[in-house]
Design an enzyme around this catalytic site. Structure first.
Site, PDB file in Angstrom:
ATOM      1  N   ASP A 261      68.256  37.958 -35.850  1.00  0.00           N
ATOM      2  CA  ASP A 261      69.441  37.371 -35.262  1.00  0.00           C
ATOM      3  C   ASP A 261      69.372  37.226 -33.758  1.00  0.00           C
ATOM      4  OD1 ASP A 261      72.252  37.165 -34.799  1.00  0.00           O
ATOM      5  OD2 ASP A 261      72.424  38.141 -36.750  1.00  0.00           O
ATOM      6  N   HIS A 288      68.098  34.164 -33.088  1.00  0.00           N
ATOM      7  CA  HIS A 288      69.001  33.281 -32.857  1.00  0.00           C
ATOM      8  C   HIS A 288      69.376  32.908 -31.443  1.00  0.00           C
ATOM      9  CE1 HIS A 288      71.085  34.325 -36.907  1.00  0.00           C
ATOM     10  NE2 HIS A 288      69.840  33.899 -37.196  1.00  0.00           N
TER      11      HIS A 288
END
Length: 917
Positions: A261, A288
């Site tokens: 993430d 991310h």
């Protein structure tokens, strides 16, 4: 120095008083208001050593002993978790680090978070259950209401996110993915939470496989992550790297993050704004991206991202929020950033969740991109909320790869001094073309943890230097050896089945005191006298031969330096039929030694008597006084003989071996209980060209002692078709010794066993070499457990260790001319540091009793005074000294590792072409 807020000045002084290192800003424009330097590892209060291997780490929990150590550690100090040979793993349930205390995970150690959900449950029995509500699990590590705490060390903390949870059929990550599909919440533990704390430091630690977010900071004032590595698979859901939330004065520097993430997500949550954050000199991989949001409702401001590479992140530089959680994001600078293989290299979006409902409109202003390059095509998103709330962003020297689609809406853009208002239907911006050369050096591979090769192998070319002729061709001072070729396999001892006879030893015959003797020592005494006479008469005789008839000779055998070398042999090919045996152990009083063996030496030559005299007045004889056969004469040979130290061989006889008045006791003290002591069967003491053919050496601890005549001096021994047995350090010393086609047997009467304990000098080319040998065991349960070792390097005569702390407050061990220790401070000399120990095994069979992954052990364990790590080559020696603050050049006088030891001398421990059961 910058002016600091009053509150922060107090925090800084408090941290310094606790011995906690504060970072100095590495850029004049850094947003963290602190002045900082690279952190220093705190003083260690307690060292805990691992009791599990990696394969065993789920079998037991270390929670209580780690937590107890943390709770009792003084502020400003750290609890250290250390490996103990192959035992390198700790497993724990949730831990809490107290204020001012740190956790230090050592280089070869791993702390595993238990995958038992029940340990993390907050009381509702929902941890590990997907439900409508989440956050029902405690984190693995909590730092709360703390000042000056931290996590340090180049070891690993592993969250086991991919392992099946106890009592479940899924891992933490699988639960999270299922929750995503079912549109509910996954109750999994976060890895590390820092709450309402000040001046917290993470340094060098590797965090991997977190079940959920790795590090969250909530209401933290002063946090440093330096040299941290975060490593979790790209498909592990919600595994953010570091998330500062409602916090200030944050620096994340020189770190490496790949995860599933956000690599970093700076959030302004419900408890206040996040401000003064510096993200400097970092590298991101899967994840991310470098994110701000999605919670920005309390504000995010004063952020600097400088010198960052992003390689393979889904988004690159990202600000994300929506009306359910939006707020003001301002004063954000991105400088010197390189991006490649990103789907969205620049991603500024106020509609993160297009279905969000609320009135918290995201506002982004004073956002600056300077010297940012996206090398590969990816979508550029610059999207404000509406015409009333446009983004305000500047792009200076920003380069974007061609064919990068653009989503541009509601933004006031300054592009290289050109001001552009982007409306609802915006045209594409015209970017600079990227120059990949400028970014090439920034894209570095993720620094995989380099596992120590605990079983190094020689190359075929290196193995050539371990032939008999090569190993035994020189003698003399280390580094100044003289060539003196010696091939013992061509000696009469090996090739002649009919050796001459000068003397005969036969306990069943009548002794004449000239050529016929009842004891071995008497024959050696006569050979010593005759040898001097032959040399004086310039006789052609070059060696004297003693034939020993079968039988057991219960005596000591001392061979001093001789005018002519002596060969001692039996004509029986079974060496067990001809045995020299006695019982002496290291704790035996000198007075008892004199009582037992004095008559044997009463009429011996003065050279033999001198050996006896050197022991008789000792309080205890010590290891060097236990040799049943003690050889000092150059060129000594033995064939078809057994040398046995019978101490405890038949049974542990406490009364006979250790009577109340004869085992180190003094008036008013209890007798010493003997279980096992050092007890040498054969000691070669400084003699060169000593040769053994088909002999047996029996004992337990310290069976065979091979000792040079001086420090860093090469003396040579050769063992052919021979047998040596024992349990601990049973072949030890600092000489060069070659074992060829011999059996080395480990006896399993102890749970831990070491075959060798070399203390070879670092400059000596060769230590112990085993070629075509068979390393066997006695079939005992201890041996069959497969946890014995080929050896450990004897840290000879050390009084303290500089290689680790011990559990003594204020402990230190520093370089000096002499060796000593008076708690808590000690000194260690160069001579002791240089006793590195060398042992190489080639073309041999190694039994199942030897630890397969970690056959070479440290010298004792960390936390004890006698610790030293296994060192496989000169590079380890050099690095270990440097890491503990001993400068090999300035303090020890070396010019380089190669100058100190090159060629075979640079190899300490190694194998070649061995097979193992």
């Amino acid at each position: 120095m910058k002016c600091l807020p009053k509150k922060f000045k107090y925090s800084l002084l408090s941290a310094v008083s606790l011995g906690i290192s504060i970072l100095v800003a590495t850029s004049a424009s850094a947003q963290d208001s602190r002045n900082v330097i690279e952190p220093r590892i705190p003083t260690v209060c307690t060292i805990l050593t691992a009791s599990q291997t990696q394969a065993e780490h789920s079998k037991a929990s270390d929670t209580q002993r780690i937590q107890s150590a943390l709770d009792s550690c003084p502020q400003g100090q750290a609890v250290q978790l250390a490996a103990n040979n192959e035992k390198d793993s700790f497993q724990s349930g949730p831990l809490r680090i107290p204020s001012g205390v740190s956790l230090l995970v050592d280089r070869d150690a791993t702390l595993y978070a238990s995958n038992d959900a029940a340990l993390y449950d907050k009381g509702n029995q929902t941890c590990g259950v997907n439900a409508e509500k989440g956050r029902s699990c405690k984190p693995f590590i909590t730092i709360e209401n703390a000042r000056g705490s931290g996590i340090y060390g180049s070891g690993v903390i592993d969250g086991q996110g991919g392992q099946t949870v106890v009592g479940k059929t899924e891992s933490w990550w699988q639960m999270a993915r299922r929750a995503q599909k079912e549109k509910n919440e996954h109750n999994v533990p976060r890895f590390i939470e820092v709450i309402r704390s000040e001046d917290i430091t993470f340094y060098q630690i590797t965090l991997r496989n977190s079940p959920n977010f790795h590090v969250t900071l909530n209401r933290v004032d002063g946090f440093t992550a330096w040299g941290v590595k975060i490593d979790t698979p790209s498909d592990a859901r919600n595994t953010d790297g570091i998330d500062p939330i409602s916090s200030r004065n944050i620096t994340i520097a020189h770190s490496y993050i790949r995860t599933g993430d956000d690599n970093i997500a700076i959030k302004g949550g419900n408890n206040g704004a996040t401000e003064n954050v510096s993200v400097l000199h970092n590298h991101f991989y899967s994840g991310h991206g470098m994110s701000i949001g999605s919670e920005t409702n309390s504000g995010v401001r004063s952020i600097l991202v400088k010198d960052l590479s992003l390689d393979g992140t889904t988004s690159g530089l990202r600000i994300k929020s929506d009306v359910s959680r939006g707020g003001l994001v301002e004063q954000v600078r991105y400088e010197d950033v390189c991006i490649r293989n990103s789907k969205r290299p620049i991603d500024l979006d106020t509609r993160y969740d297009k279905n969000a409902v609320g009135n918290k409109i995201p506002q982004y202003r004073d956002i600056v991109f300077e010297r940012v390059s996206s090398l590969t095509p990816g979508q550029i998103i610059v999207r404000g909320y509406n015409v009333a709330y446009p983004l305000a962003v500047q792009f200076k020297q920003v380069a974007v790869a061609a064919q990068s689609p653009q989503t541009l809406q509601f933004a006031n853009v300054e592009l290289d001094q050109q001001k552009i208002a982007l409306a609802e239907a915006a045209t594409e911006l015209r970017w600079m073309a990227p120059a990949s050369a400028e970014c090439q050096a920034k894209f570095v591979a993720f620094p995989e943890k380099t596992s120590v090769n605990f079983r190094p192998q020689l190359s075929a070319e290196q193995a050539k230097y371990y032939s008999i002729e090569q190993v035994l061709r020189t003698t003399g001072a280390a580094g100044k050896e003289v060539i003196d070729p010696w091939n013992p396999l061509s000696d009469d001892l090996v090739i002649n089945s009919n050796l001459p006879v000068d003397y005969v030893v036969d306990a069943n015959a009548v002794a004449d005191g000239k050529t016929q003797f009842a004891t071995v020592q008497a024959a050696i005494n006569q050979a010593l006298l005759d040898g001097r006479k032959f040399v004086a008469e310039k006789s052609s005789k070059r060696r004297l031969y003693i034939l020993v008839k079968p039988g057991t000779y219960n005596e000591l055998m001392y061979v001093p330096e001789t005018a002519l070398p002596i060969t001692l042999y039996s004509n029986e090919s079974d060496a067990r039929k001809t045995k020299i045996s006695a019982s002496v152990h290291a704790a035996l009083l000198g007075s008892v030694y004199t009582e037992r063996f004095g008559p044997q030496f009463a009429k011996a030559d003065s050279a033999i008597q001198a050996m006896f005299q050197s022991l008789k007045d000792r309080p205890v004889v010590g290891t060097s006084g236990t040799g049943i056969a003690w050889i000092k004469g150059d060129g000594f040979q033995a064939k078809n003989i057994t040398f046995e130290n019978a101490y405890n061989k038949d049974k542990v006889d406490l009364k006979a071996e250790c009577p109340n008045t004869s085992c180190g006791t003094t008036a008013g003290t209890a007798p010493v209980v003997v279980v096992q002591h050092q007890a040498v069967a054969l000691m070669v003491d400084g003699a060169d060209k000593v040769q053994f053919e088909n002999i047996r050496v029996h004992g337990f601890q310290d069976t065979l002692f091979l000792k040079s005549r001086a420090i860093a001096h090469t003396s040579r021994s050769f063992f052919h078709r021979s047998y040596v047995e024992g349990n601990v350090d049973f072949i030890f010393g600092d000489t060069t010794a070659y074992f060829y086609r011999s059996e080395i047997k480990s006896l399993g009467d102890r749970t831990t066993s070491y075959v060798t304990a070399p203390n070879t000098n670092v400059k000596t080319p060769y230590g112990f070499v085993f070629n075509e040998c068979n390393f066997t065991h006695d079939g005992s349960a201890n041996a069959l457990a497969g946890k014995f070792y080929l050896g450990r390097q004897w840290f000879h005569t050390q009084k303290c260790t500089p290689y680790a702390g011990i559990n003594v407050p204020g402990y230190s061990c520093t370089l000096a001319e002499t060796d000593g220790y008076q708690a808590p401070r000690g000194t260690i000399s160069k001579n002791v540091l240089e006793t590195v120990g060398k042992s190489v095994i080639l073309n041999s069979k190694i039994g199942a009793h030897i630890q397969k992954e970690h056959p070479w052990a440290d010298w004792n364990r960390k936390s004890v005074l006698a610790f030293r790590p296994a060192q496989f080559a000169i590079a380890d020696y050099w690095r270990n000294l440097s890491e503990v603050g001993i400068d090999p050049i300035k303090q020890l006088g070396y010019s380089s590792p190669e100058q100190l030891a090159s060629g075979s001398a640079a190899i300490f421990l190694a194998e070649f072409n061995n097979t193992q059961e």
